[in-house]
Design a protein around this motif. Structure first.
Motif, PDB file in Angstrom:
ATOM      1  N   ILE A  70       0.827  -1.201   0.000  1.00  0.00           N
ATOM      2  CA  ILE A  70       0.000   0.000   0.000  1.00  0.00           C
ATOM      3  C   ILE A  70       0.863   1.253   0.000  1.00  0.00           C
ATOM      4  O   ILE A  70       0.523   2.267  -0.607  1.00  0.00           O
ATOM      5  N   GLN A  71       2.024   1.192   0.653  1.00  0.00           N
ATOM      6  CA  GLN A  71       2.930   2.338   0.638  1.00  0.00           C
ATOM      7  C   GLN A  71       3.561   2.528  -0.742  1.00  0.00           C
ATOM      8  O   GLN A  71       3.736   3.657  -1.198  1.00  0.00           O
ATOM      9  N   ARG A  72       3.892   1.439  -1.414  1.00  0.00           N
ATOM     10  CA  ARG A  72       4.474   1.544  -2.754  1.00  0.00           C
ATOM     11  C   ARG A  72       3.517   2.222  -3.722  1.00  0.00           C
ATOM     12  O   ARG A  72       3.925   3.007  -4.582  1.00  0.00           O
ATOM     13  N   ALA A  73       2.224   1.907  -3.609  1.00  0.00           N
ATOM     14  CA  ALA A  73       1.259   2.434  -4.572  1.00  0.00           C
ATOM     15  C   ALA A  73       0.689   3.789  -4.171  1.00  0.00           C
ATOM     16  O   ALA A  73       0.472   4.650  -5.030  1.00  0.00           O
ATOM     17  N   ALA A  74       0.440   3.999  -2.871  1.00  0.00           N
ATOM     18  CA  ALA A  74      -0.279   5.193  -2.439  1.00  0.00           C
ATOM     19  C   ALA A  74       0.608   6.424  -2.339  1.00  0.00           C
ATOM     20  O   ALA A  74       0.162   7.542  -2.634  1.00  0.00           O
ATOM     21  N   ILE A  75       1.857   6.272  -1.912  1.00  0.00           N
ATOM     22  CA  ILE A  75       2.711   7.445  -1.695  1.00  0.00           C
ATOM     23  C   ILE A  75       2.952   8.220  -2.992  1.00  0.00           C
ATOM     24  O   ILE A  75       2.824   9.460  -3.015  1.00  0.00           O
TER      25      ILE A  75
END
Length: 706
Positions: free
Chosen positions: A309-314
């Motif tokens: 989720i951090q890879r995609a959302a940030i």
């Protein structure tokens, strides 16, 4: 005197006749000897009648005629029948009535009387068998549908030689007569004929073999052809490497990544995105685009690798896009929205004595007090290094204390919806310069009845900086520019585990052309949690089983035990203490101070077991939980998913054990489906065959206390 005869009485005659008929109709017992005599007499009459009919149907020239007018000897017949009856005339014993040989006839009759065999070899039935058959047919009816199966014929059919499709060794006509055919060559795949799945070393080995075979078969030009082949293969390999097709995406530089590589990257991490102009995910922290100071903080905190989720959302949040993040619990959503938030605040002016009274720059909403305090703790790890202030507003603390914390202003406020509405109505907080809103666990807030409070808070935000509901909202450059002074477009982000209709309604009203990021399968448990279920009825049996689990030594503390009713928390905790383990409770009747002390004791390792209601099922992060025990199964599969999500977090593995009973029939179907989708869990046979697990229940969920 002679007695005069009386005339016959007609009525007497009829009466006698009727009596005789009734007597004849009644079954009469016949002795065995009499039955045998009657059967033999009937059989003899039938044979005589049959012989008579045969004699009557013979031609006249075949009848025996004596030459002298007597019937002592028959005349010699002519023609074919004389040839057939030669043996008959040579025998000297005849029957003058029907022309049969008396000796043979007597033998046949004697054989029939004994139940022996006739001339044809067929077994004749004895008189007793024939009589028994007649009686059986009379009282039980004739035998119908008699099988004509013959075991002898069946055995004859099975012993027949069948066609065999296999070749015998001596029938093989492909024997090699030359030595060259005796040694079979191994299959080789040269050039473009390589097998799927061969790695580079195997392909190179095949090319070398092919080049060697060219040299051996073509002494004149083989060397030149082999050299050209190897050079062509080398150029193709270099060209593939330049195009980025020859190795995995993890071995490539960022500028070498192609669309195919990004597709494989997303599949590897279970990332699915929807919306226009979405940037590619980040592969590591160095490629995230975060400021150097923030990256140093990330490294100091211990975030080695970003979660999916951090890879995609940030990257999406850094482009000032509205975002809906749908991810399973325990996937690292807190850092996914905190890091872009800190970048956003870093670009705004520092709060002064004048601007600190205009409210915070960013607002984070969460459904429970524990989750708010957890987000506050996580945010301070980063914000303190950057000089930002974080304040939490939750129930259970005095308003005066929270107003004192806001006296110098705060860039970030983390709050529950109910307490924030109270502060807004009491004029303790204003949101005139709040341009960044994050709603964490949005579906949980709606389930807890905060929909009206959330709408009040969002309506209290400034409207002059709302994004247009057009394609411009997907343009990162337009959304990142300043509107004049310090104002920027409002950025709204929503993180949730499910998307019920109420959450979709809020998203459509307040978000503008949001990018939607989905990690994994929505509503499913993470693959790092092994789910086990046991059918155990009764509180006493469950307590005994819980003691066996805790005493086994297979699970290290901390351990979380979930129950459905508040009063059961204290009862189960007392039982655990009697077992020799330390335990604390967490439920809605506890004060805020008691809740904080319970969580702190479990996180510090001072307490082994936490007994809680669904209050601890969402957003509560207790590190290194090895086991979750559902002492009572939750009322919905969503709550069950969040409960077991307390273990197996941050890439670690965990175990969840659930006790089931007849009262849990409403969720057995969904539970069976979830277990069947898990790669490390199995569906027990008792659950698989349970009647309630065959189809989904239409009953409503039970009311559970927090």
């Amino acid at each position: 005197m002679q007695k005069r005869k009386q005339p016959l009485d007609l009525e007497e005659i009829l009466r006698k006749k009727k009596a005789e008929a009734e007597a004849a109709a009644k079954p009469r017992f016949i002795p065995k000897a009499e039955r045998e005599r009657l059967a033999a007499e009937k059989k003899r009459k039938e044979e005589e009648e049959k012989v008579r009919k045969v004699a009557d149907t013979r031609p006249a020239n075949n009848k025996w005629q004596a030459a002298d007018g007597n019937r002592s000897r028959p005349a010699v017949p002519t023609g074919p029948k004389a040839m057939r009856q030669t043996n008959t005339y040579e025998n000297g014993d005849y029957d003058s009535r029907n022309g049969r040989n008396d000796r043979n006839d007597r033998n046949d009759r004697s054989d029939r009387g004994k139940g022996g065999k006739g001339k044809t070899g067929e077994k004749r039935p004895a008189a007793e068998d024939a009589e028994a058959a007649l009686i059986r047919a009379r009282y039980m009816g004739p035998e119908m549908n008699q099988s004509t199966f013959s075991a002898k014929k069946k055995r004859q059919r099975t012993t027949e030689k069948k066609f065999n499709f296999e070749w015998d060794p001596e029938e093989d006509t492909s024997q090699a007569f030359e030595a060259i055919y005796g040694n079979r060559a191994e299959p080789t795949f040269f050039g473009r004929g390589t097998l799927a799945g061969f790695d580079d070393s195997m392909r190179e080995e095949n090319l070398r073999k092919y080049a060697q075979s060219l040299r051996e078969r073509d002494p004149e030009h083989g060397e030149e052809r082999a050299r050209q082949l190897l050079e062509m293969a080398q150029r193709a390999k270099e060209r593939a490497n330049r195009n980025g097709l020859g190795y995995h995406w993890s071995e490539k530089k960022l500028e070498e990544m192609r669309e195919r590589d990004w597709r494989i990257f997303k599949e590897d991490y279970g990332i699915a995105t929807k919306g226009g102009q979405i940037p590619n995910p980040m592969r590591n922290w160095q490629e995230s685009g975060l400021p150097r100071r923030l990256l140093e903080t990330v490294s100091a905190v211990g975030y080695d690798e970003p979660t999916p989720i951090q890879r995609a959302a940030i990257p999406i949040a850094l482009q000032a896009r509205d975002l809906i993040g749908v991810a399973v619990t325990g996937s690292g959503k807190t850092a996914a929205f905190l890091l872009p938030l800190l970048v956003y605040i870093s670009e705004l002016p520092t709060l002064t004595e004048i601007t600190k009274n205009d409210g915070p720059y960013a607002l984070i909403l969460a459904p429970t007090r524990e989750l708010v305090q957890q987000i506050e703790t996580e945010a301070r790890k980063f914000a303190d290094r950057l000089g930002f202030t974080v304040v939490s507003l939750v129930g259970g603390h005095a308003l005066e204390e929270q107003a004192f914390a806001l006296r110098n202003g705060a860039e970030i406020i983390v709050a529950t919806p109910g307490r924030l509405v109270d502060c807004i109505e009491r004029r303790l907080v204003v949101l005139s310069q709040c341009c960044y809103i994050i709603m964490d666990e949005a579906d949980r807030m709606i389930d807890m009845g905060f929909e009206e409070s959330v709408n009040k808070i969002l309506d209290a935000l400034p409207v002059t900086n709302e994004k247009p509901d057009t394609e411009e909202a997907e343009n990162a450059q337009l959304m990142s520019r300043h509107l004049g002074g310090k104002d920027r477009y409002r950025q709204t982000m929503m993180y949730t585990a499910t998307m019920p209709p109420a959450v979709e309604k809020i998203a459509k009203k307040y978000l503008r052309r949001p990018a939607i990021v989905t990690i994994g399968n929505v509503g499913e448990a993470v693959d790092t949690v092994e789910q086990r279920v046991e059918f155990i009825a009764g509180e006493d049996r469950r307590k005994k089983r819980l003691q066996e689990i805790l005493s086994s030594g297979d699970f290290a503390p901390p351990i979380i035990v979930f129950v459905n009713i508040k009063r059961n928390c204290d009862a189960v905790a007392r039982e655990i203490k009697h077992m020799g383990f330390s335990a604390v409770t967490l439920h809605g009747s506890k004060t805020q101070e008691q809740r904080e002390q319970a969580l702190a004791s479990v996180r510090s390792g001072a307490t082994d077991v936490l007994v809680a209601t669904d209050l601890a099922g969402r957003g509560i992060d207790v590190p290194d939980v090895s086991l979750v025990v559902n002492f009572n199964m939750s009322s919905s599969i969503e709550s069950y998913t969040h409960r077991i999500g307390r273990t197996g977090r941050a890439g670690k593995s965990g175990v969840a054990i659930t006790f089931l009973g007849n009262e849990d029939s409403d969720v057995l179907y969904d539970l069976r489906q979830m277990l069947s989708k898990s790669s490390i869990s199995r569906v027990p046979e008792e659950l698989r065959r349970h009647e309630a697990a065959q189809q989904k229940s239409n009953r409503g969920n039970r009311k559970i206390e927090n």
